[in-house]
Design an enzyme around this catalytic site. Structure first.
Site, short mmCIF file in Angstrom:
data_model
loop_
_atom_site.label_atom_id
_atom_site.label_comp_id
_atom_site.label_asym_id
_atom_site.label_seq_id
_atom_site.Cartn_x
_atom_site.Cartn_y
_atom_site.Cartn_z
N ALA A 209 18.55 39.42 1.05
CA ALA A 209 19.09 39.52 -0.77
C ALA A 209 18.10 40.17 -0.75
CB ALA A 209 18.43 37.55 -1.21
N GLU A 210 16.74 40.75 -0.60
CA GLU A 210 16.50 41.25 -1.46
C GLU A 210 16.23 42.70 -0.68
OE1 GLU A 210 11.78 43.09 -2.09
OE2 GLU A 210 11.53 41.03 -2.24
N SER A 211 16.97 42.76 1.13
CA SER A 211 17.44 43.98 1.63
C SER A 211 18.39 44.57 1.31
CB SER A 211 17.42 43.65 3.19
OG SER A 211 16.41 42.80 4.18
#
Length: 141
Positions: free
Chosen positions: A62-64
């Site tokens: 998700a952060e990527s």
């Protein structure tokens, strides 16, 4: 000169060499005017000890994809992006196949951005829902 979608995706994915994204086999697979989609294979490499997808691997996916979305939709000549906070609610487990993370903007400000990231399986079942806030910081001249 307009770059083709295939060339754009190849360029974006090439930027992931020797990173956590490469380690987790995260690949950007689609984009549009206001979204970006990445996928990650669910294999023992990203399992927790009981054989299902690790929440930390989901958060990394998700952060990527969220950070990449903020980066792509920002003036990269003037600013760089950093994550501020991520939250993840894990709703369903999965032990094999692929998960897909689709990042869309809830807020796209000059300084801060807020993204909604829905993580689904290959049948579009909701696995996790995440929120990521990012900040655009000016590059030093």
């Amino acid at each position: 000169m307009q770059i083709s979608k295939e060339d754009f995706l190849a360029k974006v994915n090439a930027a992931s060499k020797n990173t956590l994204m490469e380690t987790l086999e995260i690949e950007i697979v689609d984009y549009g005017d206001d979204f970006l989609v990445a996928r990650m294979p669910v294999t023992p490499k990203v399992h927790q000890p009981d054989g299902v997808l690790h929440g930390g691997a989901t958060a990394a996916l998700a952060e990527s994809v969220g950070s990449f979305a903020s980066h792509i939709f920002t003036d990269r000549e003037k600013y760089f992006i950093r994550g501020l906070e991520i939250t993840a609610n894990h709703l369903k487990s999965i032990s094999e196949g692929y998960v897909f993370a689709r990042a869309t903007f809830l807020h796209k400000g000059r300084t801060t951005q807020l993204l909604d990231i829905r993580v689904t399986d290959e049948e579009d079942n909701l696995i996790s829902i995440c929120r990521l806030s990012t900040i655009s910081l000016p590059k030093k001249k």
